[in-house]
Design an enzyme around this catalytic site. Structure first.
Site, short mmCIF file in Angstrom:
data_model
loop_
_atom_site.label_atom_id
_atom_site.label_comp_id
_atom_site.label_asym_id
_atom_site.label_seq_id
_atom_site.Cartn_x
_atom_site.Cartn_y
_atom_site.Cartn_z
N CYS A 149 -28.54 11.09 25.67
CA CYS A 149 -27.38 12.08 25.80
C CYS A 149 -26.93 12.72 24.55
O CYS A 149 -26.88 13.99 24.71
CB CYS A 149 -26.50 11.34 26.51
N HIS A 150 -26.75 12.01 23.48
CA HIS A 150 -26.30 12.45 22.43
C HIS A 150 -27.10 12.91 21.13
O HIS A 150 -26.51 13.68 20.36
CB HIS A 150 -25.11 11.25 21.82
N CYS A 188 -18.70 5.39 28.39
CA CYS A 188 -20.24 5.92 28.11
C CYS A 188 -21.07 4.84 28.85
O CYS A 188 -22.01 5.16 29.63
CB CYS A 188 -20.84 6.26 26.87
N HIS A 242 0.70 -1.22 -0.07
CA HIS A 242 0.03 0.15 0.05
C HIS A 242 1.01 1.28 -0.06
O HIS A 242 1.56 1.55 1.01
CB HIS A 242 -0.83 0.19 1.30
N CYS A 274 -5.04 -8.04 7.37
CA CYS A 274 -3.91 -7.83 6.44
C CYS A 274 -2.63 -8.72 7.19
O CYS A 274 -1.91 -9.36 6.13
CB CYS A 274 -3.43 -6.35 5.94
C1 HEC Z 1 -25.40 9.64 30.58
C2 HEC Z 1 -25.08 10.42 29.39
C3 HEC Z 1 -24.52 9.62 28.27
C4 HEC Z 1 -24.90 8.35 27.79
C5 HEC Z 1 -26.20 7.59 28.07
C6 HEC Z 1 -23.89 7.90 26.77
N1 HEC Z 1 -22.75 9.02 26.78
FE1 HEC Z 1 -21.51 9.25 25.20
N2 HEC Z 1 -20.63 10.54 26.26
C7 HEC Z 1 -20.99 11.25 27.51
C8 HEC Z 1 -20.20 12.44 27.76
C9 HEC Z 1 -20.46 13.41 29.08
C10 HEC Z 1 -19.34 12.37 27.05
C11 HEC Z 1 -18.12 13.43 26.83
C12 HEC Z 1 -18.53 14.72 26.43
C13 HEC Z 1 -19.04 14.51 24.91
O1 HEC Z 1 -18.15 14.45 24.12
O2 HEC Z 1 -20.35 14.47 24.48
C14 HEC Z 1 -19.57 11.29 26.02
C15 HEC Z 1 -18.89 11.23 24.80
C16 HEC Z 1 -19.00 10.27 23.89
C17 HEC Z 1 -18.10 9.91 22.64
C18 HEC Z 1 -16.81 10.73 22.28
C19 HEC Z 1 -17.38 12.06 21.22
C20 HEC Z 1 -16.06 12.88 21.00
O3 HEC Z 1 -16.13 13.50 20.08
O4 HEC Z 1 -15.00 12.82 21.93
C21 HEC Z 1 -18.98 9.02 22.06
C22 HEC Z 1 -18.14 8.34 20.64
C23 HEC Z 1 -19.88 8.84 22.98
N3 HEC Z 1 -20.02 9.25 23.80
C24 HEC Z 1 -20.79 7.60 22.41
C25 HEC Z 1 -21.74 6.95 23.14
C26 HEC Z 1 -22.64 5.93 22.87
C27 HEC Z 1 -22.23 5.04 21.57
C28 HEC Z 1 -23.58 5.54 23.76
C29 HEC Z 1 -24.41 4.48 24.02
C30 HEC Z 1 -23.86 3.29 24.24
C31 HEC Z 1 -23.28 6.76 24.71
N4 HEC Z 1 -22.06 7.52 24.26
C32 HEC Z 1 -24.10 7.03 25.95
C33 HEC Z 1 -22.36 10.93 28.09
C34 HEC Z 1 -23.08 9.83 27.60
C1 HEC Z 2 0.71 -8.75 0.65
C2 HEC Z 2 -0.09 -7.48 0.38
C3 HEC Z 2 -0.69 -6.68 1.49
C4 HEC Z 2 0.14 -6.29 2.67
C5 HEC Z 2 1.40 -6.54 3.10
C6 HEC Z 2 -0.82 -5.56 3.50
N1 HEC Z 2 -2.10 -5.63 2.87
FE1 HEC Z 2 -3.48 -4.50 3.17
N2 HEC Z 2 -4.64 -5.04 1.76
C7 HEC Z 2 -4.23 -5.87 0.86
C8 HEC Z 2 -5.31 -6.37 0.05
C9 HEC Z 2 -5.04 -7.40 -1.12
C10 HEC Z 2 -6.51 -5.66 0.46
C11 HEC Z 2 -7.92 -5.81 0.01
C12 HEC Z 2 -8.59 -7.08 0.28
C13 HEC Z 2 -8.41 -7.53 1.95
O1 HEC Z 2 -8.79 -6.74 2.62
O2 HEC Z 2 -7.85 -8.50 1.88
C14 HEC Z 2 -6.09 -4.71 1.80
C15 HEC Z 2 -6.64 -3.92 2.16
C16 HEC Z 2 -6.46 -2.99 3.08
C17 HEC Z 2 -7.02 -1.62 3.55
C18 HEC Z 2 -8.51 -1.40 2.96
C19 HEC Z 2 -8.30 -0.51 1.74
C20 HEC Z 2 -9.55 0.22 1.20
O3 HEC Z 2 -9.28 0.93 0.06
O4 HEC Z 2 -10.61 -0.20 1.79
C21 HEC Z 2 -6.23 -1.21 4.52
C22 HEC Z 2 -6.55 0.01 5.06
C23 HEC Z 2 -5.15 -1.90 4.61
N3 HEC Z 2 -5.14 -3.09 3.78
C24 HEC Z 2 -4.04 -1.60 5.60
C25 HEC Z 2 -2.98 -2.48 5.39
C26 HEC Z 2 -1.88 -2.29 6.75
C27 HEC Z 2 -2.18 -1.42 7.87
C28 HEC Z 2 -1.10 -3.45 6.54
C29 HEC Z 2 0.20 -3.83 7.42
C30 HEC Z 2 -0.23 -4.05 8.82
C31 HEC Z 2 -1.35 -4.04 5.33
N4 HEC Z 2 -2.67 -3.56 4.87
C32 HEC Z 2 -0.58 -5.17 4.78
C33 HEC Z 2 -2.81 -6.38 0.79
C34 HEC Z 2 -1.87 -6.24 1.74
#
Ligand code: HEC
Ligand code: HEC
Length: 257
Positions: free
Chosen positions: A176-177, A218, A80, A110
């Site tokens: 929340c979100h 969360c 790549h 990979c």
């Molecule tokens: C009680 C409220 C609450 C609930 C329920 C909750 N979260 Fe959060 N979450 C937060 C707080 C507080 C933060 C930190 C501030 C922010 O980025 O919103 C956060 C942050 C996040 C972030 C990071 C966003 C960023 O940009 O950094 C993600 C992703 C996220 N929550 C996903 C989820 C998901 C998926 C769920 C359900 C499984 C969930 N949260 C449930 C309160 C909540």
């Molecule tokens: C021998 C060749 C080979 C090596 C080494 C390899 N890859 Fe790949 N990679 C592929 C092929 C083939 C695909 C597409 C099919 C698949 O997912 O196997 C792919 C797909 C991907 C994709 C998705 C690309 C897309 O456009 O969706 C990512 C990201 C990626 N490889 C990252 C990595 C990383 C990080 C490493 C090292 C840890 C790695 N590859 C090592 C052959 C390789």
């Protein structure tokens, strides 16, 4: 958690959420990055490459990308060219062969299939650095997650999980979100819960963590049992949450509190 703290949480939670508005199934319009609600200090840290602590991880990821490994002695870079991966990470997670594949899954796939190398451990510094580097190759590109065809049932499952009330506070993600962005919760301003910046550097972790680690955090906030990182439910949830942010620019490395 101590009993008084739990009580306070419950009472506060009940009052705060008593008047929850009816749910909306649409994504937020417009979608807004968490950066929007970040404090000025955090925002500046993200925007200044010298101050951004995520840069250290990103550079580590760049090195790993060029490292030859496994039985094949190949590096990611052998197959790549970085510029050919521009935009690639913005389309993740994808659904392939009946599975949700996020960037972690792609990297480890990979390694196993194409390099005959051991998969990285979940949430390891290597895996996070490398996925952060892949995201940085798409920095500024719009998130473009496809939920058509094979992806649809996983998307529905993710949506159901997003809307499911769980835990001692009996809260769903959307309460929340979607219902309360901008409101304050325990000293933090709620955002839309977008993952366009993940994996992100969180100051509270002093390190980079995945979207799944944030989901666990969360779950803790709503006093619910967190699920394992990489579990099918979190993968489906990641697909849904990523799609909610379609069109947002990928941020890498993003900094959050
Ligand atoms: C009680 C409220 C609450 C609930 C329920 C909750 N979260 Fe959060 N979450 C937060 C707080 C507080 C933060 C930190 C501030 C922010 O980025 O919103 C956060 C942050 C996040 C972030 C990071 C966003 C960023 O940009 O950094 C993600 C992703 C996220 N929550 C996903 C989820 C998901 C998926 C769920 C359900 C499984 C969930 N949260 C449930 C309160 C909540
Ligand atoms: C021998 C060749 C080979 C090596 C080494 C390899 N890859 Fe790949 N990679 C592929 C092929 C083939 C695909 C597409 C099919 C698949 O997912 O196997 C792919 C797909 C991907 C994709 C998705 C690309 C897309 O456009 O969706 C990512 C990201 C990626 N490889 C990252 C990595 C990383 C990080 C490493 C090292 C840890 C790695 N590859 C090592 C052959 C390789």
């Amino acid at each position: 958690m101590t009993i008084p703290r739990l009580l306070l949480l419950l009472v506060f939670g009940t009052i705060w959420f008593a008047a929850a508005a009816p749910a909306m199934a649409d994504p937020p319009d417009p979608p807004l990055s968490g950066l929007n609600w970040a404090t000025p200090a955090v925002r500046e840290m993200q925007q200044d490459d010298f101050a951004n602590p995520g840069m250290f991880w990103l550079e580590k990821g760049e090195k790993l990308f060029g490292k030859r490994e496994g039985e094949t002695g190949l590096a990611c870079r052998t197959c790549h060219l970085p510029r050919a991966l521009k935009g690639a990470a913005a389309a993740f997670p994808v659904v392939r062969d009946g599975q949700v594949v996020n960037l972690d899954g792609q990297v480890n796939g990979c390694r196993e299939r194409h390099m005959r190398a051991e998969p990285y451990e979940i949430e390891s510094e290597e895996l996070l650095s490398l996925t952060l580097y892949l995201r940085s190759l798409s920095a500024g590109e719009p998130v473009a997650v496809d939920i058509s065809g094979e992806a649809e049932p996983f998307f529905r499952r993710g949506e159901a999980l997003y809307r499911q009330r769980r835990g001692q506070m009996n809260l769903a993600c959307f309460q929340c979100h979607d219902d309360r962005p901008g409101q304050w919760l325990r000293g933090e301003q709620l955002s839309q819960g977008q993952i366009n910046g993940f994996p992100a550097y969180l100051l509270r972790w002093s390190g980079v963590g995945s979207a799944h680690r944030r989901f666990r955090f969360c779950d803790d906030q709503r006093v619910a049992e967190p699920l394992p990182i990489g579990s099918d439910d979190y993968l489906a949830l990641e697909l849904y949450v990523a799609w909610r942010g379609n069109g947002l620019p990928v941020e890498a490395p993003a900094v959050r509190r």
